[in-house]
Design a protein around this motif. Structure first.
Motif, short mmCIF file in Angstrom:
data_model
loop_
_atom_site.label_atom_id
_atom_site.label_comp_id
_atom_site.label_asym_id
_atom_site.label_seq_id
_atom_site.Cartn_x
_atom_site.Cartn_y
_atom_site.Cartn_z
N ASP A 47 0.89 -1.19 0.03
CA ASP A 47 0.10 0.06 0.04
C ASP A 47 0.83 1.26 0.00
OD1 ASP A 47 0.96 -0.45 2.55
OD2 ASP A 47 -0.97 0.05 3.52
N ALA A 48 2.08 1.06 0.56
CA ALA A 48 3.06 2.49 0.77
C ALA A 48 3.47 2.59 -0.84
CB ALA A 48 4.09 2.34 1.76
N ILE A 49 4.06 1.38 -1.50
CA ILE A 49 4.43 1.55 -2.86
C ILE A 49 3.09 2.21 -3.59
CG2 ILE A 49 5.34 0.33 -4.93
CD1 ILE A 49 6.63 -1.52 -2.88
N ALA A 50 2.06 1.63 -3.52
CA ALA A 50 0.96 2.29 -4.27
C ALA A 50 0.61 3.70 -4.06
CB ALA A 50 -0.33 1.56 -3.83
N GLU A 51 0.70 4.12 -3.00
CA GLU A 51 0.73 5.61 -2.57
C GLU A 51 2.07 6.41 -3.53
OE1 GLU A 51 1.24 8.68 1.28
OE2 GLU A 51 1.04 6.57 1.52
N ALA B 230 -1.03 8.46 -13.51
CA ALA B 230 -1.35 7.56 -14.71
C ALA B 230 -1.24 6.06 -14.64
CB ALA B 230 -1.01 8.33 -16.08
N ALA B 231 -0.42 5.82 -13.88
CA ALA B 231 0.04 4.36 -13.78
C ALA B 231 -1.10 3.23 -13.37
CB ALA B 231 1.27 4.01 -13.11
N PRO B 232 -1.35 2.30 -14.14
CA PRO B 232 -2.40 1.19 -13.62
C PRO B 232 -2.00 0.61 -12.46
CG PRO B 232 -1.10 0.38 -15.51
CD PRO B 232 -0.52 1.97 -15.39
N PRO B 233 -3.18 0.18 -11.77
CA PRO B 233 -2.97 -0.46 -10.33
C PRO B 233 -1.89 -1.66 -10.62
CG PRO B 233 -5.25 0.00 -10.75
CD PRO B 233 -4.59 0.23 -12.00
N ALA B 234 -1.80 -2.33 -11.64
CA ALA B 234 -1.23 -3.55 -11.62
C ALA B 234 0.41 -3.22 -11.51
CB ALA B 234 -1.62 -4.35 -13.04
N PHE B 235 0.48 -1.91 -12.11
CA PHE B 235 2.10 -1.58 -11.88
C PHE B 235 2.66 -1.57 -10.56
CE2 PHE B 235 5.16 1.77 -11.50
CZ PHE B 235 6.20 1.24 -12.40
N ARG C 149 1.36 -3.17 -8.28
CA ARG C 149 1.69 -4.67 -7.60
C ARG C 149 2.90 -5.42 -8.05
NH1 ARG C 149 -3.94 -4.48 -8.66
NH2 ARG C 149 -3.55 -5.78 -10.77
N ARG C 150 3.23 -5.06 -9.30
CA ARG C 150 4.35 -5.73 -10.00
C ARG C 150 5.55 -5.03 -9.33
NH1 ARG C 150 4.81 -6.59 -16.01
NH2 ARG C 150 6.57 -7.89 -15.02
N LEU C 151 5.48 -3.82 -8.89
CA LEU C 151 6.65 -3.02 -8.45
C LEU C 151 7.18 -3.80 -7.08
CD1 LEU C 151 8.95 -0.61 -8.99
CD2 LEU C 151 7.03 0.59 -7.84
N ALA C 152 6.04 -3.95 -6.09
CA ALA C 152 6.03 -4.51 -4.82
C ALA C 152 6.82 -5.89 -5.02
CB ALA C 152 4.83 -4.55 -4.15
#
Length: 899
Positions: A246-250, A258-263, A265-268
């Protein structure tokens, strides 16, 4: 405004740091917190954010330990903190600026010099410590234990000076980043601060890279220290882990809305929350990539992709820059590559602007007045990748060129930091740099020991010298001489840790090193070097194999000095041999010491204390002669000599030997029935060393001897018990081989005397058991070490303990063993023959051997009367016969082995 990478999801850590400030504001005293985590997790970002939000009325002063040279930069972070605190205090600001100099010339001043200007009273500690250390290292014969109090005293004074500055301002938080790189001198100061935090308006916050703990010995020592502090409750440790999803998503939402949510998740999944890796990956992402961006598999791949965009020349510049370090100078890169400085400055400026690899940085203190641009790599992780991409020879050759480039500056710019940088590059410069590296590290070792009393840092430099010299081809000019010098220095530095082992904890194989130095000296064919190496080997043999093999070497050193005809070398060797042989054969020791005294008085080249080495040897010889005369029965001469010696040492600026001389004087006074005078001398010695601070084996011995005097009187028996417990604990910490069995025996005797004093005292049985355990331990140890005097005393104690416990047969057995050894070796130092005979007589009488006991009593009386006959002063002789309880009992004995 976006949240910094590494600071997202750090609410709990920040709240804990805020609680430290709140405690200060509420007057609850200081606390300490260490924030742990692997490199790149955002610890430094957390500390910067904490510093930025410090509330009004609270002062935050921060520093950072330097990677690479930090562990050898004596007092580095402490000095930085003191300077910053001093700048904030108007009364001292002007004086500090005048001392450092507005033009920057002050940068080359040594840390002790600057510290002495800030901390009242510290200059005298450093001056005395430096002169005594130089005398010790030059003579190779001073018990190095006498230097440790100066080191601890310096740490105490510096800690108090820092606290004094803190007390003059608002509540203060000290922040030390990257504490895994802290030097050991600063560790001592920090230890003193942590132990007093609860009473001060001061808090301490540390950051610690936990993945450095296994990199090498220096960082792992800091990890062990943090663990110890936490175990004692001196600080709390908090671990900073990877960023959760969730912190990476923030972060993704802030940087790339503009990055999609899947990005995210993959980054984490890819980065495991590693803050720097997350940051680098976010830098690479573009909106066209969407969620299917082919992320690199590692941090190295990210960096490699960036480097591909550079020209060959720019990659060369960055590789050379990385060889200098994560912070580098354009002038050094130009010198190491052979490119024009103007060209290098321009290329680095464009790399910083266009490629997100390096950014403008603040030059280190030693380079602030260099005509150069300074840059740093964006992350240390990025620097590490660039550096390790080189081949082994590329690294070596670039390190060598950088070392010589840094060494081209004028002498007035050669600060400790710059010298450490040069030595670091020489260390990694390969075979062509071995001689230069050895010399640079040797000078750093000597300066660390003598100027800053920074013995741990000096040891590490010595180890580097030995490594470099050993790699030189045999026969290289100067190789053997360098080896002898550095081994002598290293063994002097580590002597306090010799615990009767070949390899003391954290140290080298001392006897193997001494043997290596002895062989190297022989190849040099320099008589002075051979004598010193032989003396050194005698000392290591004493610690590892015992007195007898040691005496053979020390005797050989005397013979070599006589052959060489150098009176100074002969005097030092004869004093050292006389001091040690006294422990085995009292008459031989007395003869050697008298001859040394005659030599000193008759040769004009020795008189007048021409050098600290000779003055130190003279003091040791004079003291040892006095106590040897006492042990031989010449009590009045011993009293006069030691009285004069103590009076002279009190007036000397370098009175490191004073506690030893007072100990010997106390023994003589005690032997003459002057318990009050003995206690007075011992209390003076204890007070002297208390003022210096720190542990000392002689302080422990003096405390133990005072405890033995006090144990005889019921009203001071509790003080005796406290003193002896502290003395034995201090002895275990310092472990000076020749004093350990003496203090252990005194501990056993105090326990025995306490049990004798009150037959129904609670714990008497336990006290006797502990006393016997200590005496047995001494017997075991001295059988290996050859310290016969202490072994005889230990068997005598075991006999007395067995008699006290109602075992006359056991008492008789141990008494006969003590007698057997005494008859074999004769009178011994620190051992009264008549006392051994008296206690043996009591044991044998109890065991039924009354005739034998009467014979022993007769021998004991004859010994007392012999000594009395050597006392010229009638009053002194009468006191010896009547005021010493043992003598009084012997002269009144009925011949049956009883009083």
């Amino acid at each position: 405004m976006g949240v910094p990478i590494g600071f997202v999801d750090r609410v709990e850590h920040m709240e804990e740091l805020r609680s430290v400030v709140a405690a200060l504001g509420e007057g609850r005293g200081g606390q300490a917190i260490a924030v742990d985590g692997v490199s790149g997790m955002g610890k430094s970002a957390l500390l910067r954010a904490f510093e930025a939000e410090a509330p009004a009325g609270c002062r935050v002063v921060s520093t950072r330990c330097r990677p690479g040279i930090g562990p050898d930069l004596m007092y580095g972070p402490v000095l930085d903190l003191l300077l910053k605190l001093g700048e904030a205090e108007p009364r001292r600001r002007g004086r500090l600026r005048r001392m450092l100099g507005a033009t920057g010339q002050g940068v080359v001043r040594s840390a002790p010099e600057v510290l002495s200007a800030i901390v009242p009273g510290l200059g005298a500690v450093f001056t005395l410590g430096r002169e005594i250390t130089e005398a010790s290292l030059d003579s190779g014969s001073m018990p190095f234990d006498s230097l440790l109090p100066f080191r601890h005293a310096a740490a105490l004074r510096i800690a108090e000076g820092l606290l004094d500055l803190v007390r003059q301002g608002p509540p203060t938080v000290i922040v030390i980043d990257d504490v895994q790189h802290i030097d050991e001198s600063s560790q001592l100061v920090l230890d003193q601060l942590l132990r007093g935090l609860a009473r001060e308006q001061l808090a301490v916050v540390l950051s610690h890279a936990s993945d450095a703990a296994h990199a090498d010995g220096k960082e792992s020592q800091v990890e062990a220290l943090l663990h110890s502090w936490a175990g004692e409750g001196l600080l709390r440790r908090r671990t900073m882990r990877g960023l959760p999803q969730d912190a990476i998503a923030e972060l993704v939402a802030q940087r790339h809305p503009a990055a999609p949510p899947a990005f995210s998740r993959r980054l984490a999944e890819l980065t495991g929350g590693h803050a720097i890796f997350v940051s680098l990956c976010l830098d690479e992402w573009t909106p066209q990539d969407g969620a299917e961006v082919p992320l690199p598999a590692s941090l190295s791949r990210v960096v490699e992709e960036r480097l591909r965009a550079l020209t060959d020349q720019d990659r060369l510049l960055l590789a050379t820059a990385a060889t200098q370090g994560d912070v580098f100078l354009s002038h050094t890169v130009a010198a190491a590559t052979g490119l024009p400085h103007d060209l290098v400055m321009e290329r680095l400026r464009l790399i910083a602007r266009d490629h997100r690899l390096v950014v403008p940085g603040t030059p280190p203190a030693w380079a602030r007045w260099e005509s150069a641009d300074c840059y740093r790599f964006e992350h240390r992780a990025l620097w590490s990748v660039v550096y390790t991409e080189q081949s082994a020879e590329q690294m070596r050759s670039r390190h060598a060129r950088i070392a010589y480039a840094l060494g081209e500056g004028p002498p007035e710019t050669m600060s400790l930091e710059r010298r450490l940088e040069i030595a670091r590059h020489l260390r990694h410069g390969g075979p062509s740099c071995l001689l230069a590296s050895a010399d640079a590290h040797f000078e750093l070792a000597r300066d660390a020991a003598t100027q800053g009393l920074s013995f741990a840092e000096a040891e590490r430099h010595c180890e580097e010298v030995i490594r470099a010299v050993r790699e030189l081809p045999a026969g290289t000019e100067g190789r053997d001489r360098r080896l002898v010098r550095v081994v002598e220095l290293l063994l002097s530095l580590t002597e306090v840790r010799w615990r009767g082992q070949s390899t003391p904890a954290g140290g080298p194989d001392i006897d193997a090193l001494a043997a290596e130095a002895e062989a190297a000296a022989a190849r040099c064919a320099d008589p002075d070097l051979v004598i010193r190496a032989t003396l050194l080997r005698g000392k290591t043999l004493l610690a590892t194999r015992g007195l007898v093999p040691s005496l053979e070497k020390l005797r050989a050193a005397v013979d070599l000095a006589e052959e060489h005809g150098d009176p100074a070398a002969l005097f030092v060797a004869r004093v050292e041999y006389g001091r040690q042989v006294s422990k085995r054969r009292l008459a031989d020791g007395l003869a050697q010491l008298r001859e040394a005294e005659r030599l000193y008085a008759s040769d004009p080249r020795l008189g007048g204390g021409a050098t600290p080495v000779l003055q130190h040897a003279r003091n040791l010889g004079e003291m040892q002669l006095g106590i040897t005369l006492f042990d031989s029965g010449h009590l009045s001469e011993a009293l006069n000599r030691l009285g004069r010696c103590v009076a002279r040492l009190r007036e000397e600026p370098l009175n490191a030997e004073l506690p030893m001389a007072l100990n010997y004087l106390a023994q003589v006074r005690l032997g003459l029935g002057d318990d009050h005078g003995a206690a007075q001398a011992l209390r003076e010695a204890l007070a002297f060393e208390a003022d210096r601070g720190g542990d000392s084996a002689w302080h422990a011995y003096n405390a133990a001897l005072l405890a033995r005097i006090l144990a005889d009187r019921p009203e001071t028996r509790d003080e005796a018990r406290r003193l002896i417990a502290d003395a034995w604990a201090e002895t275990e910490r310092t472990w000076l081989a020749n004093l350990v069995p003496i203090v252990r025996n005194l501990s056993a005797e105090v326990l025995l005397t306490g049990a004798d004093g009150d037959l129904r005292a609670r714990g008497a049985v336990e006290a006797l058991q502990e006393a016997e355990r200590l005496a047995v331990a001494t017997c075991v140890e001295t059988r290996r070490s050859g310290m016969v005097r202490s072994e005889i005393a230990a068997y005598c104690l075991r006999s007395r303990i067995r008699l006290r416990r109602g075992d006359p047969a056991g008492a008789g057995e141990h008494a006969r063993e003590a007698l057997r050894m005494l008859d074999e070796v004769g009178d011994m130092p620190a051992l009264r023959t008549e006392e051994v005979l008296w206690h043996a007589a009591r044991a044998l009488a109890a065991d039924g051997a009354r005739e034998e006991a009467r014979g022993l009593l007769d021998r004991a009386r004859r010994e007392v009367l012999r000594k009395a006959g050597l006392i010229g002063d009638e009053t002194l002789r009468e006191r010896f016969l009547t005021a010493v309880p043992l003598n009084r009992s012997l002269l009144a004995a009925d011949g049956e082995g009883t009083c």
